[in-house]
Design a protein around this motif. Structure first.
Motif, PDB file in Angstrom:
ATOM      1  N   GLU A   5     -43.246  -3.928 -38.198  1.00  0.00           N
ATOM      2  CA  GLU A   5     -44.337  -3.661 -37.387  1.00  0.00           C
ATOM      3  C   GLU A   5     -44.207  -2.840 -36.342  1.00  0.00           C
ATOM      4  OE1 GLU A   5     -47.198  -6.999 -35.067  1.00  0.00           O
ATOM      5  OE2 GLU A   5     -45.278  -7.255 -34.604  1.00  0.00           O
ATOM      6  N   LYS A  28     -39.648   9.616 -28.367  1.00  0.00           N
ATOM      7  CA  LYS A  28     -40.792   9.215 -27.390  1.00  0.00           C
ATOM      8  C   LYS A  28     -41.683  10.311 -26.838  1.00  0.00           C
ATOM      9  CE  LYS A  28     -39.546   4.526 -27.657  1.00  0.00           C
ATOM     10  NZ  LYS A  28     -39.040   3.173 -27.301  1.00  0.00           N
ATOM     11  N   ASP A  49     -32.830  -4.421 -22.378  1.00  0.00           N
ATOM     12  CA  ASP A  49     -33.422  -3.148 -22.747  1.00  0.00           C
ATOM     13  C   ASP A  49     -34.435  -2.743 -21.719  1.00  0.00           C
ATOM     14  OD1 ASP A  49     -34.914  -0.895 -23.692  1.00  0.00           O
ATOM     15  OD2 ASP A  49     -34.511  -1.679 -26.068  1.00  0.00           O
ATOM     16  N   SER A  68     -43.320   8.064 -35.145  1.00  0.00           N
ATOM     17  CA  SER A  68     -42.553   8.975 -35.411  1.00  0.00           C
ATOM     18  C   SER A  68     -42.202   9.242 -36.722  1.00  0.00           C
ATOM     19  CB  SER A  68     -41.287   9.001 -34.608  1.00  0.00           C
ATOM     20  OG  SER A  68     -40.297   7.989 -34.859  1.00  0.00           O
ATOM     21  N   LEU A  98     -29.427  -1.651 -23.756  1.00  0.00           N
ATOM     22  CA  LEU A  98     -29.598  -0.733 -24.978  1.00  0.00           C
ATOM     23  C   LEU A  98     -30.987   0.107 -24.476  1.00  0.00           C
ATOM     24  CD1 LEU A  98     -30.425  -2.139 -28.637  1.00  0.00           C
ATOM     25  CD2 LEU A  98     -31.991  -0.655 -27.491  1.00  0.00           C
ATOM     26  N   SER A 136     -45.755   3.988 -37.837  1.00  0.00           N
ATOM     27  CA  SER A 136     -44.945   4.237 -36.498  1.00  0.00           C
ATOM     28  C   SER A 136     -45.154   5.574 -36.112  1.00  0.00           C
ATOM     29  CB  SER A 136     -43.444   3.865 -36.950  1.00  0.00           C
ATOM     30  OG  SER A 136     -43.411   2.680 -37.136  1.00  0.00           O
ATOM     31  N   ILE A 183     -38.104   1.650 -22.885  1.00  0.00           N
ATOM     32  CA  ILE A 183     -38.803   2.840 -22.506  1.00  0.00           C
ATOM     33  C   ILE A 183     -40.150   3.307 -23.431  1.00  0.00           C
ATOM     34  CG2 ILE A 183     -38.645   5.527 -22.913  1.00  0.00           C
ATOM     35  CD1 ILE A 183     -36.635   4.411 -20.751  1.00  0.00           C
ATOM     36  N   ASN A 207     -33.882  -7.950 -32.438  1.00  0.00           N
ATOM     37  CA  ASN A 207     -34.349  -7.167 -31.508  1.00  0.00           C
ATOM     38  C   ASN A 207     -35.982  -7.394 -31.093  1.00  0.00           C
ATOM     39  OD1 ASN A 207     -34.875  -4.764 -29.809  1.00  0.00           O
ATOM     40  ND2 ASN A 207     -35.081  -3.427 -31.515  1.00  0.00           N
TER      41      ASN A 207
HETATM   42  N1  HH2 Z   1     -39.019   1.016 -29.261  1.00  0.00           N
HETATM   43  C1  HH2 Z   1     -39.630   0.876 -30.403  1.00  0.00           C
HETATM   44  C2  HH2 Z   1     -39.370  -0.275 -31.248  1.00  0.00           C
HETATM   45  N2  HH2 Z   1     -38.698  -0.950 -30.933  1.00  0.00           N
HETATM   46  N3  HH2 Z   1     -36.804  -1.859 -29.586  1.00  0.00           N
HETATM   47  C3  HH2 Z   1     -36.170  -1.855 -28.710  1.00  0.00           C
HETATM   48  N4  HH2 Z   1     -35.016  -2.815 -28.232  1.00  0.00           N
HETATM   49  N5  HH2 Z   1     -36.268  -0.803 -27.621  1.00  0.00           N
HETATM   50  C4  HH2 Z   1     -36.947   0.144 -27.870  1.00  0.00           C
HETATM   51  O1  HH2 Z   1     -37.164   1.161 -26.997  1.00  0.00           O
HETATM   52  C5  HH2 Z   1     -37.889   0.290 -28.920  1.00  0.00           C
HETATM   53  C6  HH2 Z   1     -38.005  -0.991 -29.772  1.00  0.00           C
HETATM   54  C7  HH2 Z   1     -40.751   1.983 -30.682  1.00  0.00           C
HETATM   55  O2  HH2 Z   1     -40.119   3.268 -31.104  1.00  0.00           O
HETATM   56  P1  HH2 Z   1     -40.279   3.206 -32.932  1.00  0.00           P
HETATM   57  O3  HH2 Z   1     -39.655   2.075 -33.599  1.00  0.00           O
HETATM   58  O4  HH2 Z   1     -39.700   4.537 -33.491  1.00  0.00           O
HETATM   59  O5  HH2 Z   1     -41.953   3.344 -33.313  1.00  0.00           O
HETATM   60  P2  HH2 Z   1     -42.889   1.904 -33.788  1.00  0.00           P
HETATM   61  O6  HH2 Z   1     -42.962   1.104 -32.777  1.00  0.00           O
HETATM   62  O7  HH2 Z   1     -44.087   2.865 -33.675  1.00  0.00           O
HETATM   63  O8  HH2 Z   1     -42.469   1.644 -35.388  1.00  0.00           O
END
Ligand code: HH2
Length: 273
Positions: free
Chosen positions: A59, A218, A182, A28, A212, A26, A185, A111
């Motif tokens: 994932e 990001k 949502d 961050s 949401l 991921s 973003i 989600n």
């Molecule tokens: N962003 C990420 C993952 N899931 N779900 C929703 N509903 N909205 C979001 O903006 C969103 C999400 C991406 O961020 P992160 O989980 O920090 O990273 P990664 O996808 O690399 O695991």
């Protein structure tokens, strides 16, 4: 299961969703929570700090990522969701078998970053369980979504998409009052698109469902600080974007730095009351 209160009753405005990514990659927090114990400890800490719910994902959907099998995703998240037994949990997945197992283990929300386009079985699982559902906008797919995303009017197009996906969910038997929407973003959007979506968030509120927003850490937040190649943003920049989103109508803020967001949003709410 199916007599859950409407999402707006369960999640007061603003509510914080804490992110736990059980992934090696991921953008961050990749690799941080691959071991069970740190993931579960961090999640309980987020709840102590005021998170309303923990979003567990197995994932990565970062730009360029390839995706994993349902078996791998399940192996990553199952022990964490089980370890959070009794805590409010959302599962960040687009796969029906992963969602189903998480729901069996007590998750209350699915989600889905594909907004029920990824797995034809997922809508039925959500409808049968009567769980909460987040439908997110994404242009394209994670592998390619940041290759020159284009819109005539990003807000109008995201709104049309979310309206259509909400109607689809309802047609599959999902209760509308359990759904939040949502703008997604960073999912097939430029820096300008991301900020315009927050600036004009009120137009999405017109869809009648809670919103949401997940701007936390990001890359757009790093890029507006002057680094055109930034891959992440700081906690402080994330808080700024979250407060702005709340001010424009967001209900749930999906964040990594829970305490900072809870404090800032508590202050912002006190101002707006
Ligand atoms: N962003 C990420 C993952 N899931 N779900 C929703 N509903 N909205 C979001 O903006 C969103 C999400 C991406 O961020 P992160 O989980 O920090 O990273 P990664 O996808 O690399 O695991």
């Amino acid at each position: 299961m199916s007599n859950r209160p409407p999402l707006e009753q369960r999640f007061a405005r603003p509510s914080v969703m804490g992110v736990i990514n059980v992934t090696p990659d991921s953008f961050s927090d990749g690799g941080v929570f691959l071991r069970l114990e740190p993931a579960v400890t961090e999640a309980w800490g987020m709840l102590d700090a005021g998170a309303a719910i923990i979003d567990v994902g197995g994932e990565s959907t970062r730009p360029g990522s390839q995706g994993v099998s349902a078996e791998e995703e399940l192996a990553r998240i199952e022990p964490v969701v089980a370890g959070l037994n009794g805590a409010p949990v959302s599962v960040d997945t687009s796969k029906a078998p992963v969602a189903l197992r998480a729901l069996e283990l007590g998750a209350e929300m699915v989600n889905d970053v594909t907004a029920l386009r990824g797995d034809p079985e997922l809508a039925g699982v959500v409808a049968d369980w009567g769980c909460y559902l987040c439908l997110m906008h994404m242009l394209g797919e994670p592998r390619t979504m940041q290759e020159n995303p284009r819109y005539d009017d990003v807000v109008a197009e995201v709104k049309r998409f979310l309206e259509e996906r909400l109607a689809f969910a309802v047609s599959e038997g999902v209760r509308e009052e359990l759904v939040c929407l949502d703008p997604g973003i960073g999912f097939g959007k430029t820096v300008e698109h991301n900020f315009e979506l927050v600036r004009r968030l009120g137009e999405l509120s017109a869809l009648g469902r809670p919103l949401l927003v997940g701007f936390s850490r990001k890359s757009s937040l790093g890029r507006i600080m002057g680094d055109p190649d930034a891959r992440t943003g700081t906690a402080a920049a994330s808080v700024g974007a979250a407060v702005a989103a709340y001010d424009r109508g967001a209900t749930i803020l999906r964040v990594h730095d829970v305490r900072e967001h809870v404090e800032a949003l508590t202050a912002a709410r006190a101002v707006s009351e």
